[in-house]
Design a protein around this motif. Structure first.
Motif, PDB file in Angstrom:
ATOM      1  N   LEU A  38       6.127   6.457  -4.397  1.00  0.00           N
ATOM      2  CA  LEU A  38       5.302   5.482  -3.785  1.00  0.00           C
ATOM      3  C   LEU A  38       6.261   4.304  -3.033  1.00  0.00           C
ATOM      4  CD1 LEU A  38       2.354   4.192  -3.716  1.00  0.00           C
ATOM      5  CD2 LEU A  38       2.984   2.825  -5.506  1.00  0.00           C
ATOM      6  N   GLY A  39       6.038   4.393  -1.772  1.00  0.00           N
ATOM      7  CA  GLY A  39       6.806   3.346  -0.837  1.00  0.00           C
ATOM      8  C   GLY A  39       6.010   2.320  -0.548  1.00  0.00           C
ATOM      9  N   TYR A  40       7.018   1.288  -0.347  1.00  0.00           N
ATOM     10  CA  TYR A  40       6.111  -0.094  -0.015  1.00  0.00           C
ATOM     11  C   TYR A  40       7.088  -0.627   1.216  1.00  0.00           C
ATOM     12  CZ  TYR A  40       5.156  -5.301   0.088  1.00  0.00           C
ATOM     13  OH  TYR A  40       4.439  -6.342   0.327  1.00  0.00           O
ATOM     14  N   LEU A  85      10.975  -0.263  -0.158  1.00  0.00           N
ATOM     15  CA  LEU A  85      11.155   0.067  -1.301  1.00  0.00           C
ATOM     16  C   LEU A  85      10.326   1.464  -2.033  1.00  0.00           C
ATOM     17  CD1 LEU A  85      10.792  -3.657  -2.784  1.00  0.00           C
ATOM     18  CD2 LEU A  85      12.719  -2.235  -3.233  1.00  0.00           C
ATOM     19  N   PHE A  86      10.941   1.981  -2.571  1.00  0.00           N
ATOM     20  CA  PHE A  86      10.495   3.082  -3.107  1.00  0.00           C
ATOM     21  C   PHE A  86      10.367   3.316  -4.757  1.00  0.00           C
ATOM     22  CE2 PHE A  86      12.414   4.104   1.020  1.00  0.00           C
ATOM     23  CZ  PHE A  86      11.086   4.911   1.604  1.00  0.00           C
ATOM     24  N   PHE A  87       9.500   3.716  -5.147  1.00  0.00           N
ATOM     25  CA  PHE A  87       9.123   3.792  -6.885  1.00  0.00           C
ATOM     26  C   PHE A  87       8.903   5.230  -7.205  1.00  0.00           C
ATOM     27  CE2 PHE A  87       7.869  -0.296  -4.960  1.00  0.00           C
ATOM     28  CZ  PHE A  87       8.567  -1.253  -5.802  1.00  0.00           C
ATOM     29  N   ILE A  88       9.489   5.817  -8.245  1.00  0.00           N
ATOM     30  CA  ILE A  88       9.347   6.884  -8.924  1.00  0.00           C
ATOM     31  C   ILE A  88       8.009   6.932  -9.812  1.00  0.00           C
ATOM     32  CG2 ILE A  88      10.440   6.690 -10.988  1.00  0.00           C
ATOM     33  CD1 ILE A  88      10.926   9.499  -8.802  1.00  0.00           C
ATOM     34  N   LEU A 105       1.544   0.093   1.660  1.00  0.00           N
ATOM     35  CA  LEU A 105       1.999   1.329   0.569  1.00  0.00           C
ATOM     36  C   LEU A 105       1.756   2.660   1.419  1.00  0.00           C
ATOM     37  CD1 LEU A 105       0.151   0.098  -2.468  1.00  0.00           C
ATOM     38  CD2 LEU A 105       2.550   0.097  -2.124  1.00  0.00           C
ATOM     39  N   TRP A 106       2.647   3.429   0.984  1.00  0.00           N
ATOM     40  CA  TRP A 106       2.945   4.650   1.427  1.00  0.00           C
ATOM     41  C   TRP A 106       2.999   5.668   0.341  1.00  0.00           C
ATOM     42  CZ3 TRP A 106       6.048   5.574   6.645  1.00  0.00           C
ATOM     43  CH2 TRP A 106       5.833   4.349   7.576  1.00  0.00           C
TER      44      TRP A 106
END
Length: 289
Positions: free
Chosen positions: A226-228, A215-218, A235-236
């Motif tokens: 932010l990647g999960y 999942l990616f969040f802006i 978290l990435w």
């Protein structure tokens, strides 16, 4: 050799398959014509063929988030894109439009953040079912979330009654020098332990993008992503490309099905400055701390 009734059923099925899906009431009205038509339309095999025949499901409406100081009774929170009589569902009975915000919509469910009291709610627009649960007990000034089906090997064509997962992401309350994520399972009714990362940015309360098990969040108007990793509970951090005059950005699916980033860039020309859409795929790397 097929009998005449069987041939009629086959021909009727081929006709009913071609009813446009953008007006759901048409299919409902067709099922009321007679018992044979109702039997055909309610057959799970017909519904699978109907979805496969029309491929991309139509958008029947969208949820309209309204700022608290602008949320008035005359502003609809659910906006149907079909005729009012054809809309198969109505918005959830939550109460005041001031006190909720739609965070995400995926796999037939909607994730809603309730503010009074502070809770999360997963709502199924088709069945009307909803499930409320508290947010994770961790401090945050900025937050967002994502909902997705938890069933393995699911094609997500009809998983309304199956288990689901919710990922909730928050940025630190005192400044935003770290971000964290928790995973909620409808099967256990509990949140996972918190995973955190040193992250000098904040998450936007915007929909996420799902790419395989990530999942990616802006974050911060597109400055960072932010990647999960759902399976690894990690978290990435990803830094999108920056241009001198770019204006924000959003996450999109790239042409190869991976992570993409789109932004508007201002460029000079002989006639002044124009807006250009920039779109590129991003490489995913682990930068977690």
């Amino acid at each position: 050799m097929a009998s005449l009734p069987d041939l009629i059923d086959d021909l009727t099925t081929e006709i009913l398959l071609r009813i446009p899906p953008d007006e759901p009431a048409s299919l409902v009205r067709a099922s009321l014509v007679c018992k044979p038509w109702c039997r055909i339309i309610t057959d799970p095999a017909f519904l699978r063929r109907y979805r496969a025949f029309h491929r991309t499901p139509p958008m029947l409406g969208f949820l309209h988030n309204v700022d608290g100081d602008k949320a008035i009774s005359s502003v609809p929170r659910f906006v149907p894109t079909t005729t009012a009589a054809s809309s198969p569902f109505s918005p959830p009975a939550i109460g005041s439009p001031h006190w909720w915000w739609a965070l995400d919509c995926r796999h037939g469910r909607v994730l809603i953040n309730l503010f009074n009291p502070m809770e999360l709610m997963v709502w199924d627009p088709i069945t009307g079912d909803h499930h409320r649960f508290p947010v994770p007990p961790h401090p945050h000034a900025y937050c967002t979330g994502a909902v997705l089906c938890a069933a393995r090997d699911c094609r997500h064509l009809d998983c309304h009654q199956g288990p689901f997962l919710v990922v909730f992401v928050g940025s630190g309350e005192h400044g935003y020098h770290y971000s964290w994520a928790c995973l909620y399972s409808s099967e256990t009714g509990e949140w996972s332990s918190k995973v955190s990362i040193v992250f000098d940015s904040y998450v936007e309360m915007l929909p996420s993008l799902l790419v395989e098990d990530m999942l990616f969040f802006i974050c911060e108007n597109g400055i960072r992503i932010l990647g999960y990793d759902i399976g690894r509970h990690e978290l990435w951090e990803i830094e999108p490309p920056l241009w001198d005059d770019y204006q924000g950005g959003t996450l999109m699916t790239a042409e190869d099905g991976g992570l993409g980033f789109a932004t508007m860039e201002t460029r000079a020309s002989c006639c002044g400055r124009g807006m250009w859409m920039m779109m590129m795929g991003l490489q995913i790397g682990n930068n977690s701390g």
